[in-house]
Design an enzyme around this catalytic site. Structure first.
Site, PDB file in Angstrom:
ATOM      1  N   TYR A  33       0.828  -1.207   0.000  1.00  0.00           N
ATOM      2  CA  TYR A  33       0.000   0.000   0.000  1.00  0.00           C
ATOM      3  C   TYR A  33       0.854   1.246   0.000  1.00  0.00           C
ATOM      4  CZ  TYR A  33       0.916   0.980   4.990  1.00  0.00           C
ATOM      5  OH  TYR A  33       1.506   1.291   6.187  1.00  0.00           O
ATOM      6  N   LYS A 147       6.587  -1.830   1.900  1.00  0.00           N
ATOM      7  CA  LYS A 147       5.380  -1.272   2.538  1.00  0.00           C
ATOM      8  C   LYS A 147       4.214  -2.236   2.347  1.00  0.00           C
ATOM      9  CE  LYS A 147       3.201   3.246   3.238  1.00  0.00           C
ATOM     10  NZ  LYS A 147       3.375   3.281   4.690  1.00  0.00           N
ATOM     11  N   GLU A 180      12.183   2.767  14.187  1.00  0.00           N
ATOM     12  CA  GLU A 180      11.269   3.790  13.674  1.00  0.00           C
ATOM     13  C   GLU A 180       9.995   3.751  14.514  1.00  0.00           C
ATOM     14  OE1 GLU A 180       9.843   2.950   9.653  1.00  0.00           O
ATOM     15  OE2 GLU A 180       9.993   0.799  10.029  1.00  0.00           O
ATOM     16  N   LEU A 205      11.146   1.428   7.051  1.00  0.00           N
ATOM     17  CA  LEU A 205      10.581   1.898   5.794  1.00  0.00           C
ATOM     18  C   LEU A 205      11.276   3.213   5.444  1.00  0.00           C
ATOM     19  CD1 LEU A 205       8.250   1.369   3.712  1.00  0.00           C
ATOM     20  CD2 LEU A 205       7.068   3.226   4.898  1.00  0.00           C
TER      21      LEU A 205
HETATM   22  N1  PDD Z   1       2.876   5.163   7.395  1.00  0.00           N
HETATM   23  N2  PDD Z   1       7.522   3.912   8.888  1.00  0.00           N
HETATM   24  C1  PDD Z   1       6.398   3.170   8.862  1.00  0.00           C
HETATM   25  C2  PDD Z   1       6.398   1.827   9.506  1.00  0.00           C
HETATM   26  C3  PDD Z   1       5.248   3.682   8.220  1.00  0.00           C
HETATM   27  O1  PDD Z   1       4.124   2.942   8.189  1.00  0.00           O
HETATM   28  C4  PDD Z   1       5.296   4.971   7.640  1.00  0.00           C
HETATM   29  C5  PDD Z   1       4.111   5.562   6.930  1.00  0.00           C
HETATM   30  C6  PDD Z   1       6.498   5.701   7.713  1.00  0.00           C
HETATM   31  C7  PDD Z   1       6.630   7.070   7.094  1.00  0.00           C
HETATM   32  O2  PDD Z   1       6.658   6.981   5.692  1.00  0.00           O
HETATM   33  P1  PDD Z   1       6.122   8.155   4.771  1.00  0.00           P
HETATM   34  O3  PDD Z   1       6.906   9.373   5.145  1.00  0.00           O
HETATM   35  O4  PDD Z   1       6.413   7.701   3.391  1.00  0.00           O
HETATM   36  O5  PDD Z   1       4.660   8.320   5.069  1.00  0.00           O
HETATM   37  C8  PDD Z   1       7.589   5.125   8.329  1.00  0.00           C
HETATM   38  C9  PDD Z   1       1.685   5.578   6.696  1.00  0.00           C
HETATM   39  C10 PDD Z   1       1.447   7.041   6.760  1.00  0.00           C
HETATM   40  C11 PDD Z   1       0.512   4.748   7.192  1.00  0.00           C
HETATM   41  O6  PDD Z   1       0.709   3.547   7.347  1.00  0.00           O
HETATM   42  O7  PDD Z   1      -0.579   5.276   7.406  1.00  0.00           O
END
Ligand code: PDD
Length: 287
Positions: A33, A147, A180, A205
């Site tokens: 996703y 992801k 993270e 991620l």
């Molecule tokens: N989550 N780390 C994890 C485990 C994440 O699920 C996310 C993003 C990030 C940040 O990535 P980005 O800057 O590309 O949004 C880091 C999204 C927002 C979610 O699952 O809703």
């Protein structure tokens, strides 16, 4: 006005939208996703998100369900139909529908594509009072760079954080190092004013917001160091914050009940959030 979802080629009423019970995403979490942030009708960092989707699909050997151009069109059409100005676009691709078996389907199946949107309050440059985080063991697999929709460890960590009154969970590996957040990347500002965030490898991620913020921080002549940091180091830091497509740059003022710095939002996080909001205002206007 009805809210729409996009499901395998059709715009349908969000309330009754559904996929087949044997969708492999539903049964096996066999899917990926993306979450693309939207502010003032503008998509934030759309192309890097689509590039990461492409990478996730390739890593799992799932074919693109539609062309990239079509996906771009569907994102915009759904935003328009839902009059989305602030919030996010959620994009999910699963391997498709097949009789349940762990191995990939032997007959070719069409990957399933679902898009939804979610409204949120407009994210502003002003960061608010900051949030608390709670540490939690990182019990995820060794491909956190993909992801995938397989988010159970993240779900449990986030829930534990919320039950303790914290907003986010910080995942900690076997050596006491913060990898993270449950759905964000983690950063600290050290006493030497170094901006530290873990290097992007298979343990985290590679956040799109993280990547953009790195270049914004460079423009501000900030020193960025990509290395692991421990929970103990984070508690002694001047500042801490998290980044994601939905939280932008969100200051962290408490870790496991201990105050970070003087407990107020620090100047670095404040400045970086301002810069990020400015950057977000420069994206393509859709709605
Ligand atoms: N989550 N780390 C994890 C485990 C994440 O699920 C996310 C993003 C990030 C940040 O990535 P980005 O800057 O590309 O949004 C880091 C999204 C927002 C979610 O699952 O809703």
């Amino acid at each position: 006005m009805a809210r729409y979802a996009y499901v395998n080629g059709r715009y349908v009423d969000h309330r009754t939208a559904s996929v087949h019970i044997e969708d492999r995403g539903y049964q096996l979490a066999d899917g990926v996703y993306e979450v693309v942030g939207v502010r003032e009708g503008r998509l934030i960092d759309e192309q890097p998100h689509i590039d990461r989707l492409d990478r996730s699909l390739r890593e799992l050997r799932i074919a693109w369900p539609v062309s990239r151009a079509t996906l771009g069109f569907v994102i915009r059409e759904l935003m328009r139909r839902n009059r989305l100005t602030d919030g996010l676009v959620y994009i999910q691709v699963t391997r498709g529908v097949a009789r349940r078996d762990h191995a990939f389907p032997t007959k070719p199946v069409k990957p399933a594509l679902v898009l939804t949107t979610k409204n949120a309050k407009r994210a502003e440059a002003e960061p608010g009072p900051g949030v608390a985080v709670k540490s939690h063991p990182d019990i995820r697999w060794e491909r956190c760079d993909i992801k995938t929709v397989a988010l159970l460890p993240n779900v449990l960590a986030k829930q534990a954080a919320r039950e303790s009154g914290a907003y986010e969970a910080w995942l900690v590996d076997g050596q006491g190092r913060v990898t993270e957040g449950a759905s964000t990347n983690a950063w600290i500002v050290t006493q030497d004013n170094e901006l530290v965030t873990r290097q992007s490898d298979n343990g985290i991620l590679a956040g799109i917001t993280r990547g953009t913020l790195k270049s914004l921080a460079k423009d501000l002549q900030l020193k960025i160091v990509e290395r692991p940091f421990t929970l103990a180091e984070a508690k002694q830091a001047k500042e801490a914050f998290v980044t994601s497509a939905t939280s932008f740059v969100l200051p962290v003022v408490k870790i496991d009940g201990e105050t970070v710095g003087d407990g107020n939002v620090g100047p670095t996080a404040r400045r970086l959030r301002e810069e990020y909001v400015r950057f977000a205002s420069a994206g393509e206007q859709v709605t």
